[in-house]
Design an enzyme around this catalytic site. Structure first.
Site, short mmCIF file in Angstrom:
data_model
loop_
_atom_site.label_atom_id
_atom_site.label_comp_id
_atom_site.label_asym_id
_atom_site.label_seq_id
_atom_site.Cartn_x
_atom_site.Cartn_y
_atom_site.Cartn_z
N SER A 59 31.75 -14.36 14.27
CA SER A 59 31.23 -14.13 12.91
C SER A 59 32.31 -13.48 12.04
CB SER A 59 30.01 -13.19 12.98
OG SER A 59 30.40 -11.92 13.48
N ASP A 100 44.50 0.95 23.56
CA ASP A 100 45.61 1.47 24.38
C ASP A 100 46.01 0.48 25.46
OD1 ASP A 100 45.76 3.81 22.94
OD2 ASP A 100 44.83 5.08 24.47
N ARG A 135 31.37 -2.70 11.21
CA ARG A 135 32.10 -3.81 11.83
C ARG A 135 33.45 -4.06 11.14
NH1 ARG A 135 28.15 -6.11 15.28
NH2 ARG A 135 26.09 -5.82 14.41
N ARG A 166 21.52 -15.51 21.95
CA ARG A 166 21.57 -14.26 21.18
C ARG A 166 21.77 -14.55 19.70
NH1 ARG A 166 27.09 -10.76 20.73
NH2 ARG A 166 26.19 -9.01 19.61
N ALA A 179 31.27 -5.58 20.43
CA ALA A 179 30.99 -4.27 19.83
C ALA A 179 32.08 -3.24 20.16
CB ALA A 179 29.63 -3.77 20.29
N ARG A 181 29.89 -8.41 7.18
CA ARG A 181 28.71 -7.79 7.81
C ARG A 181 28.71 -6.27 7.55
NH1 ARG A 181 28.25 -10.05 13.75
NH2 ARG A 181 26.15 -9.20 13.50
N HIS A 196 34.91 -2.09 17.71
CA HIS A 196 34.71 -1.09 16.66
C HIS A 196 34.69 0.33 17.19
CE1 HIS A 196 33.66 -4.84 14.77
NE2 HIS A 196 32.55 -4.98 15.49
N HIS A 242 36.88 -13.15 16.62
CA HIS A 242 35.45 -12.93 16.34
C HIS A 242 34.81 -14.23 15.90
CE1 HIS A 242 35.76 -8.68 16.90
NE2 HIS A 242 36.84 -8.67 16.12
N PRO A 246 30.88 -7.19 25.48
CA PRO A 246 29.45 -7.04 25.70
C PRO A 246 28.57 -7.98 24.88
CG PRO A 246 30.32 -5.17 24.48
CD PRO A 246 31.50 -5.95 24.99
N ASN A 247 27.55 -8.47 25.56
CA ASN A 247 26.51 -9.34 24.99
C ASN A 247 26.97 -10.77 24.72
OD1 ASN A 247 24.49 -7.23 24.85
ND2 ASN A 247 25.79 -6.32 23.28
N GLU A 286 43.02 -11.10 18.43
CA GLU A 286 41.65 -10.60 18.27
C GLU A 286 40.79 -11.73 17.71
OE1 GLU A 286 41.31 -7.16 15.73
OE2 GLU A 286 39.12 -7.32 15.63
N TYR A 340 25.50 -16.35 15.78
CA TYR A 340 26.49 -16.72 16.80
C TYR A 340 26.37 -18.16 17.29
CZ TYR A 340 27.13 -11.66 16.89
OH TYR A 340 27.39 -10.36 16.53
N ASN A 391 37.83 -11.23 22.52
CA ASN A 391 36.69 -10.90 21.66
C ASN A 391 36.02 -9.70 22.32
OD1 ASN A 391 34.41 -10.62 20.13
ND2 ASN A 391 33.88 -12.79 20.12
C1 DQA Z 1 31.56 -10.23 17.39
C2 DQA Z 1 31.36 -9.30 16.19
C3 DQA Z 1 31.01 -7.88 16.66
O1 DQA Z 1 30.82 -7.04 15.54
C4 DQA Z 1 29.72 -7.91 17.46
O2 DQA Z 1 29.44 -6.62 17.96
C5 DQA Z 1 29.73 -8.93 18.54
C6 DQA Z 1 30.35 -10.23 18.31
C7 DQA Z 1 31.80 -11.69 16.95
O3 DQA Z 1 32.36 -12.43 17.74
O4 DQA Z 1 31.43 -12.07 15.84
O5 DQA Z 1 29.13 -8.72 19.60
O6 DQA Z 1 32.70 -9.79 18.10
#
Ligand code: DQA
Length: 139
Positions: A99, A84, A108, A17, A74, A104, A77, A97, A9-10, A95, A22, A71
Site C-alpha cells: 500500500s 540496525d 505509517r 487480510r 508494521a 495512510r 514503523h 510496501h 507480521p500479518n 524497502e 492489500y 516488507n
Molecule cells: C505494509 C504497510 C504497513 O504500514 C502495514 O503495517 C503492513 C503492510 C504494506 O505492505 O503496505 O502490514 O507494509
C-alpha cells in the site's frame, strides 16, 4: 542471482487480510508467478510475525545474497533493531510496501528502514516486489 524476500507480521494473511488495501492474492500464489517470470533468479522466501526471527534471517542471508526485498510491515514503523540489522549486513535492501503508506495514517509515514535502505518501492500493490527484482537486475 540470489534474492531474499522477507515479509513481516500479518503478511502471511495476504489474500484474506483487508483485501481492499492489500488485494486478494496470497503471497504464495504471487511468489510462484514471480518465480515463473524470473527463472534465472533464485528466490529465498521468509515470513515471520516475530521481530527477532526477521532479524535472525536478515543476519543469516545478509552476507550471501545479492539483494533483499524487505516488507517489514508494521515493524517498519517501530523497529530500531531491523534498521540496525540492515546496517550490519553487506546485501543491499529495498524497502517494499504493497500500500502507499504515505497516503495512510501518520504513524505509517515513519520508517526505520528507509534511511538504511538502498531504495523504497511503495504503493504498487504486489507489483512492488516485481519492480524491486527489476531494480536488482539492473544493478
Ligand atoms: C505494509 C504497510 C504497513 O504500514 C502495514 O503495517 C503492513 C503492510 C504494506 O505492505 O503496505 O502490514 O507494509
Amino acid at each position: 542471482m540470489k534474492i531474499a524476500i522477507i515479509n513481516g507480521p500479518n503478511l502471511n494473511l495476504l489474500g484474506k487480510r483487508e483485501p481492499a488495501v492489500y488485494g486478494s492474492t496470497s503471497f504464495e500464489a504471487y511468489l510462484s508467478d514471480l518465480e515463473a517470470l524470473f527463472p534465472e533468479i533464485e528466490f529465498l522466501y521468509f515470513q515471520s510475525n516475530v521481530e527477532g526471527e526477521l532479524i535472525n534471517f536478515i543476519q543469516e542471508v545478509g552476507f550471501s545474497v545479492d539483494g533483499i526485498l524487505l516488507n517489514a510491515a508494521a515493524y517498519t514503523h517501530t523497529s530500531v533493531g531491523l534498521g540496525d540489522a540492515i546496517k550490519a549486513i553487506d546485501a543491499p535492501v529495498l524497502e517494499i510496501h504493497i500500500s502507499n503508506t504515505f497516503a495512510r495514517e501518520d504513524f505509517r509515514h515513519q520508517s526505520y528502514i528507509s534511511p538504511v535502505a538502498k531504495g523504497i518501492i511503495v504503493g504498487f500493490g504486489l507489483d512492488s516486489y516485481r519492480l524491486g527484482v527489476l531494480s536488482f537486475l539492473k544493478g
